[in-house]
Design a protein around this motif. Structure first.
Motif, mmCIF file in Angstrom:
data_model
loop_
_atom_site.group_PDB
_atom_site.id
_atom_site.type_symbol
_atom_site.label_atom_id
_atom_site.label_comp_id
_atom_site.label_asym_id
_atom_site.label_seq_id
_atom_site.Cartn_x
_atom_site.Cartn_y
_atom_site.Cartn_z
ATOM 1 N N GLU A 277 0.067 12.681 -8.741
ATOM 2 C CA GLU A 277 -0.262 13.922 -8.255
ATOM 3 C C GLU A 277 0.640 15.257 -8.532
ATOM 4 N N ALA B 79 -4.294 0.868 -2.238
ATOM 5 C CA ALA B 79 -3.822 1.807 -1.322
ATOM 6 C C ALA B 79 -4.952 1.906 -0.061
ATOM 7 N N ALA C 124 -3.235 10.658 -0.632
ATOM 8 C CA ALA C 124 -1.769 10.422 -1.138
ATOM 9 C C ALA C 124 -0.717 11.837 -1.145
ATOM 10 N N ARG C 125 -1.316 12.806 -1.190
ATOM 11 C CA ARG C 125 -0.304 14.042 -1.336
ATOM 12 C C ARG C 125 0.651 13.991 -0.171
ATOM 13 N N GLN D 169 -5.188 3.053 -6.471
ATOM 14 C CA GLN D 169 -5.955 3.611 -5.390
ATOM 15 C C GLN D 169 -6.611 2.459 -4.514
ATOM 16 N N ALA E 257 1.940 1.853 -3.382
ATOM 17 C CA ALA E 257 0.701 2.405 -4.210
ATOM 18 C C ALA E 257 0.618 3.940 -3.940
ATOM 19 N N ARG E 258 0.756 4.311 -2.617
ATOM 20 C CA ARG E 258 0.509 5.651 -2.207
ATOM 21 C C ARG E 258 1.498 6.494 -2.894
ATOM 22 N N SER F 262 -7.723 9.088 -3.513
ATOM 23 C CA SER F 262 -7.300 9.493 -4.958
ATOM 24 C C SER F 262 -5.941 10.047 -4.681
ATOM 25 N N PRO F 263 -5.249 10.577 -6.288
ATOM 26 C CA PRO F 263 -4.378 11.198 -6.081
ATOM 27 C C PRO F 263 -4.622 12.431 -5.620
ATOM 28 N N GLY F 264 -5.656 13.110 -5.370
ATOM 29 C CA GLY F 264 -6.018 14.262 -4.916
ATOM 30 C C GLY F 264 -6.277 14.279 -3.493
ATOM 31 N N GLY F 265 -6.325 13.093 -2.886
ATOM 32 C CA GLY F 265 -6.573 13.120 -1.564
ATOM 33 C C GLY F 265 -5.373 12.905 -0.633
ATOM 34 N N ARG G 19 -7.416 20.165 -9.646
ATOM 35 C CA ARG G 19 -6.992 19.159 -8.629
ATOM 36 C C ARG G 19 -7.939 18.116 -8.583
ATOM 37 N N ALA H 293 -8.419 15.925 -11.430
ATOM 38 C CA ALA H 293 -7.439 15.193 -11.741
ATOM 39 C C ALA H 293 -7.274 13.982 -10.911
ATOM 40 N N GLY H 294 -7.795 14.306 -9.394
ATOM 41 C CA GLY H 294 -7.934 13.284 -8.451
ATOM 42 C C GLY H 294 -9.142 12.148 -8.705
ATOM 43 N N PRO I 89 0.863 -1.234 0.099
ATOM 44 C CA PRO I 89 -0.034 -0.009 -0.106
ATOM 45 C C PRO I 89 0.833 1.254 0.083
ATOM 46 N N GLN J 227 0.630 16.056 -12.133
ATOM 47 C CA GLN J 227 -0.461 16.560 -12.692
ATOM 48 C C GLN J 227 -0.359 18.025 -12.127
ATOM 49 N N LEU K 197 0.811 7.014 -6.173
ATOM 50 C CA LEU K 197 -0.173 8.227 -6.534
ATOM 51 C C LEU K 197 0.293 9.522 -6.299
ATOM 52 N N ALA K 198 1.171 9.625 -5.159
ATOM 53 C CA ALA K 198 1.576 10.988 -4.827
ATOM 54 C C ALA K 198 2.580 11.370 -6.220
ATOM 55 N N ARG L 205 -2.429 4.482 6.866
ATOM 56 C CA ARG L 205 -3.307 5.560 6.347
ATOM 57 C C ARG L 205 -4.332 4.860 5.514
#
Lengths: 158, 130
Positions: free
Chosen positions: A18, B93, B128-129, B90, A10-11, B123-126, A152, A155-156, A7, A21, A14-15, B118
């Protein structure tokens, strides 16, 4: 063949997505100096009109028209135009905000100028373009923040 | 709704960055991608060729004045693959690990759901930042 996708990995991916983007979104937004430049040109136009001198008015109008056109074209198509944000990110809401802001500023400025002129206020054009300048300098960056948030979120949503 | 699908071609670090960048764009200039990622011309060219061969990106070259310019965009296939990959990440995660079915029929072993990390990164906008 086996492997593990944790996980955390994966995070992290994803970061990273982002972050990339965000680079596109930031590359699309209008910089703050643009609003200041257009605001100054607007006040210049107002001052020119208030001189009541046809030549000064024509010169101020010419500088305003050419200045705003050059700046806007350069922002939209020129040196900064290395990426175009996907239309899904801006969406109809973002486009509506942009159109609404332009109409509000232009309509508000003209409306205020007519009202002040009708009330025989001195320097009506200068005062109304000053109000326009404040709207641009405050509202422009605020609009960009709003658009950034919209893009944003879109995109998310993948 | 895009089907979640892990895409190994996209998941490689540099390609992930390229595709994510293109995923937010209608198109991007070669130079913009290179500078955004801080990589060399040759590395970017190599990765773009791989993505182009897979049908994930479209590359257009032209002269603007005397300068050669290159524009890159995700193809519809590439966009579907990218969105499917995002959905899969997603899921992983969110779920705290999952099994991944590969194209070659092999399996990527699932991570057992361990102590809650966590779990709200939806989402990438959530989250995950962070």
């Amino acid at each position: 063949m086996t492997n593990a996708m944790k996980p955390a990995e994966a995070r992290k991916a994803l970061a990273e997505m982002e972050r990339r983007q965000d680079q596109v979104i930031e590359g699309t937004l209008v910089p703050n100096w643009y609003w200041w430049a257009v605001a100054l040109l607007s006040v210049g136009l107002g001052v020119g009109v208030d001189t009541r001198d046809p030549t000064a008015t024509a010169v101020a109008a010419g500088i305003f028209a050419v200045g705003v056109s050059v700046l806007t074209v350069w922002i939209a198509f020129g040196g900064r135009r290395h990426v175009k944000v996907h239309q899904r990110l801006l969406g109809s809401r973002g486009a509506g905000l942009i159109v609404g802001f332009v109409w509000l500023v232009v309509g508000g400025t003209l409306g205020l100028a007519y009202v002040l002129e009708a009330a025989n206020v001195e320097y009506a054009a200068t005062l109304s373009t000053l109000a326009c300048a404040i709207a641009l300098v405050v509202g422009g960056p605020a609009l960009m923040r709003r658009l950034r948030g919209i893009m944003r979120r879109q995109a998310g949503g993948g | 709704m895009v089907t979640p699908r892990f895409d190994e071609l996209i998941h490689a670090r540099t390609r992930l960055s390229i595709v994510a960048l293109l995923g937010a764009a209608d198109w991007a200039e070669f130079r913009f991608i290179r500078e955004s990622l801080g990589i060399s011309d040759s590395v970017l060219s190599k990765q773009l060729t791989l993505l182009e061969n897979a049908g994930y990106v479209k590359i257009r070259k032209a002269f603007v004045g005397k300068r050669p310019r290159t524009w890159v965009k995700l193809s519809p296939t590439g966009r579907v693959a990218f969105e499917g990959h995002v959905r899969k990440l997603q899921e992983i995660a969110l779920q705290g690990g999952t099994s991944l079915a590969r194209d070659d029929g092999t399996t990527i072993t699932a991570d057992p759901p361990g102590p809650p990390e966590r779990s709200t990164a939806s989402s990438p906008g959530g989250d995950a930042r962070a």
